[in-house]
Scaffold this motif. Structure first.
Motif, PDB file in Angstrom:
ATOM      1  N   ILE A   1      23.788  -8.075 -29.312  1.00 50.43           N
ATOM      2  CA  ILE A   1      23.764  -7.897 -28.005  1.00 50.43           C
ATOM      3  C   ILE A   1      24.683  -8.706 -27.230  1.00 50.43           C
ATOM      4  O   ILE A   1      25.604  -8.191 -26.167  1.00 50.43           O
ATOM      5  CB  ILE A   1      22.391  -8.040 -27.390  1.00 50.43           C
ATOM      6  CG1 ILE A   1      21.401  -6.913 -28.010  1.00 50.43           C
ATOM      7  CG2 ILE A   1      22.342  -7.862 -25.861  1.00 50.43           C
ATOM      8  CD1 ILE A   1      19.837  -7.224 -27.815  1.00 50.43           C
TER       9      ILE A   1
ATOM     10  N   TYR B   1      18.791  -1.579 -36.462  1.00 50.73           N
ATOM     11  CA  TYR B   1      18.324  -0.711 -35.160  1.00 50.73           C
ATOM     12  C   TYR B   1      17.108   0.229 -35.468  1.00 50.73           C
ATOM     13  O   TYR B   1      16.191   0.303 -34.751  1.00 50.73           O
ATOM     14  CB  TYR B   1      19.349   0.108 -34.519  1.00 50.73           C
ATOM     15  CG  TYR B   1      20.421  -1.093 -33.711  1.00 50.73           C
ATOM     16  CD1 TYR B   1      19.794  -1.375 -32.471  1.00 50.73           C
ATOM     17  CD2 TYR B   1      21.578  -1.445 -34.254  1.00 50.73           C
ATOM     18  CE1 TYR B   1      20.562  -2.155 -31.650  1.00 50.73           C
ATOM     19  CE2 TYR B   1      22.410  -2.204 -33.286  1.00 50.73           C
ATOM     20  CZ  TYR B   1      21.937  -2.852 -32.074  1.00 50.73           C
ATOM     21  OH  TYR B   1      22.457  -3.512 -31.247  1.00 50.73           O
TER      22      TYR B   1
ATOM     23  N   GLU C   1      20.142 -10.430 -31.395  1.00 49.94           N
ATOM     24  CA  GLU C   1      20.671 -11.191 -30.381  1.00 49.94           C
ATOM     25  C   GLU C   1      22.084 -11.431 -30.493  1.00 49.94           C
ATOM     26  O   GLU C   1      22.881 -11.200 -29.492  1.00 49.94           O
ATOM     27  CB  GLU C   1      20.033 -12.726 -30.482  1.00 49.94           C
ATOM     28  CG  GLU C   1      20.287 -13.562 -29.215  1.00 49.94           C
ATOM     29  CD  GLU C   1      19.255 -14.690 -29.295  1.00 49.94           C
ATOM     30  OE1 GLU C   1      18.547 -15.143 -28.447  1.00 49.94           O
ATOM     31  OE2 GLU C   1      19.831 -15.485 -30.334  1.00 49.94           O
TER      32      GLU C   1
ATOM     33  N   ASP D   1      18.170  -9.244 -21.275  1.00 47.03           N
ATOM     34  CA  ASP D   1      18.006  -8.049 -21.948  1.00 47.03           C
ATOM     35  C   ASP D   1      17.180  -8.319 -23.221  1.00 47.03           C
ATOM     36  O   ASP D   1      16.344  -7.234 -23.494  1.00 47.03           O
ATOM     37  CB  ASP D   1      19.381  -7.490 -22.394  1.00 47.03           C
ATOM     38  CG  ASP D   1      19.448  -5.743 -23.012  1.00 47.03           C
ATOM     39  OD1 ASP D   1      18.166  -5.547 -23.022  1.00 47.03           O
ATOM     40  OD2 ASP D   1      20.373  -5.670 -23.488  1.00 47.03           O
ATOM     41  N   VAL D   2      17.455  -9.223 -24.046  1.00 45.11           N
ATOM     42  CA  VAL D   2      16.651  -9.565 -25.079  1.00 45.11           C
ATOM     43  C   VAL D   2      15.040  -9.725 -24.632  1.00 45.11           C
ATOM     44  O   VAL D   2      14.185  -9.357 -25.021  1.00 45.11           O
ATOM     45  CB  VAL D   2      17.230 -10.744 -25.998  1.00 45.11           C
ATOM     46  CG1 VAL D   2      16.111 -11.131 -27.039  1.00 45.11           C
ATOM     47  CG2 VAL D   2      18.418 -10.315 -26.603  1.00 45.11           C
TER      48      VAL D   2
ATOM     49  N   SER E   1      28.510  -7.360 -27.842  1.00 50.14           N
ATOM     50  CA  SER E   1      28.448  -5.927 -27.201  1.00 50.14           C
ATOM     51  C   SER E   1      28.577  -6.311 -25.712  1.00 50.14           C
ATOM     52  O   SER E   1      29.529  -5.619 -25.126  1.00 50.14           O
ATOM     53  CB  SER E   1      27.224  -5.232 -27.633  1.00 50.14           C
ATOM     54  OG  SER E   1      27.231  -3.929 -26.603  1.00 50.14           O
ATOM     55  N   MET E   2      27.757  -6.952 -25.208  1.00 45.49           N
ATOM     56  CA  MET E   2      27.753  -7.313 -23.787  1.00 45.49           C
ATOM     57  C   MET E   2      28.951  -7.941 -23.275  1.00 45.49           C
ATOM     58  O   MET E   2      29.433  -7.534 -22.374  1.00 45.49           O
ATOM     59  CB  MET E   2      26.575  -7.961 -23.175  1.00 45.49           C
ATOM     60  CG  MET E   2      25.271  -7.128 -23.357  1.00 45.49           C
ATOM     61  SD  MET E   2      25.314  -5.266 -22.795  1.00 45.49           S
ATOM     62  CE  MET E   2      23.992  -4.442 -23.363  1.00 45.49           C
TER      63      MET E   2
ATOM     64  N   GLN F   1      23.980   0.659 -27.242  1.00 44.70           N
ATOM     65  CA  GLN F   1      24.052  -0.195 -28.263  1.00 44.70           C
ATOM     66  C   GLN F   1      24.697   0.187 -29.608  1.00 44.70           C
ATOM     67  O   GLN F   1      24.244   0.093 -30.810  1.00 44.70           O
ATOM     68  CB  GLN F   1      22.727  -1.243 -28.574  1.00 44.70           C
ATOM     69  CG  GLN F   1      22.394  -1.970 -27.285  1.00 44.70           C
ATOM     70  CD  GLN F   1      20.785  -2.563 -27.438  1.00 44.70           C
ATOM     71  OE1 GLN F   1      20.078  -1.784 -28.288  1.00 44.70           O
ATOM     72  NE2 GLN F   1      20.831  -3.462 -26.791  1.00 44.70           N
TER      73      GLN F   1
ATOM     74  N   SER G   1      22.809 -10.540 -21.404  1.00 46.66           N
ATOM     75  CA  SER G   1      22.324 -10.561 -22.702  1.00 46.66           C
ATOM     76  C   SER G   1      20.809 -11.438 -22.865  1.00 46.66           C
ATOM     77  O   SER G   1      19.920 -10.830 -23.678  1.00 46.66           O
ATOM     78  CB  SER G   1      23.103 -11.241 -23.807  1.00 46.66           C
ATOM     79  OG  SER G   1      24.546 -10.668 -23.729  1.00 46.66           O
TER      80      SER G   1
END
Length: 238
Positions: free
Chosen positions: A169, A89, A166, A138-139, A172-173, A218, A135
């Motif tokens: 995410i 990150y 990816e 978002d990416v 997480s989502m 995130q 997702s």
């Protein structure tokens, strides 16, 4: 191998080796395949109903990402530590901060229009409770920003980072869509703030948006929560 974690619809143009790599990466990052597990080419070839060649290709990709370690007896799952995840990150934050500094020197109308369309698609995904589509968008949102400056080396770094990001995410989502829907008002607001920052060239808004996005939306804890959910049914691998 049933119950694939990586969205099948995202793999229409992927090679067989890439398909295997995407799924194995998701299973390792989610914790469904545990750290220390030895992955056998023969067993994986059987699980995925493919030959050993694409499995070998997939393992080389994951070894380059340091998710596994190749040894004579097979591939050993290394996984990612909390430190690894935070460093990933960090790199993404560095990339997007650099990109923003380039964007403010450019004509930004078309980029703002494209990002606004993607943001609307994210809202639609929320409406239809589609974590995978959210997702994907978002990416795409962040990739659109990164690609807008047409910087080949930044794009190369992003492409190397993207598969792991990816996976984070997605996990997480999916977790958030199952029980944390209240978070999405904040997520959408953060992305809208990012668009505002790009439109106005306001660095302060950009910094606020990025830190809200990375520090709040995130968090590494999202991944650990996803791992706990997945490891209830860990699959053994020979």
């Amino acid at each position: 191998m049933s119950d694939f974690l990586y969205p099948i619809k995202w793999l229409s143009k992927a090679s067989t080796g890439d398909r295997v790599a995407h799924e194995l990466r998701m299973r390792i990052i989610s914790g469904k395949i545990e750290q220390g597990t030895v992955l056998s080419e023969n067993k994986l070839a059987t699980d995925f109903s493919v030959s050993r060649s694409p499995v070998r290709d997939a393992l080389k990709v994951l070894a380059a990402e340091r998710i596994i370690r190749l040894e004579r007896m097979g591939a050993v799952v290394v996984g990612l530590s909390e430190k690894d995840i935070r460093e990933i990150y960090d790199v993404r934050l560095l990339i997007e901060t650099f990109v923003f500094e380039r964007i403010v020197r450019m004509e930004r109308h078309e980029l703002v229009r494209e990002l606004s369309k993607i943001l609307e698609m994210m809202k639609v995904a929320i409406k239809f409770n589609d974590a995978d589509e959210f997702s994907y968008q978002d990416v795409l949102f962040h990739e659109t920003i990164i690609r807008s400056i047409d910087h080949s080396y930044v794009s190369m770094i992003w492409q190397n980072l993207k598969p792991v990001m990816e996976s984070f995410i997605l996990l997480s989502m999916r977790t958030r869509f199952e029980g944390q829907m209240e978070d999405f008002d904040r997520i959408i607001a953060n992305h809208a703030l990012y668009i505002e920052a790009i439109e106005t060239g306001d660095r302060e808004r950009m910094v606020t948006s990025l830190h809200q996005n990375f520090d709040d939306v995130q968090e590494v804890e999202d991944l650990w929560q996803s791992q706990q959910m997945m490891t209830k049914g860990v699959e053994p691998h020979d």
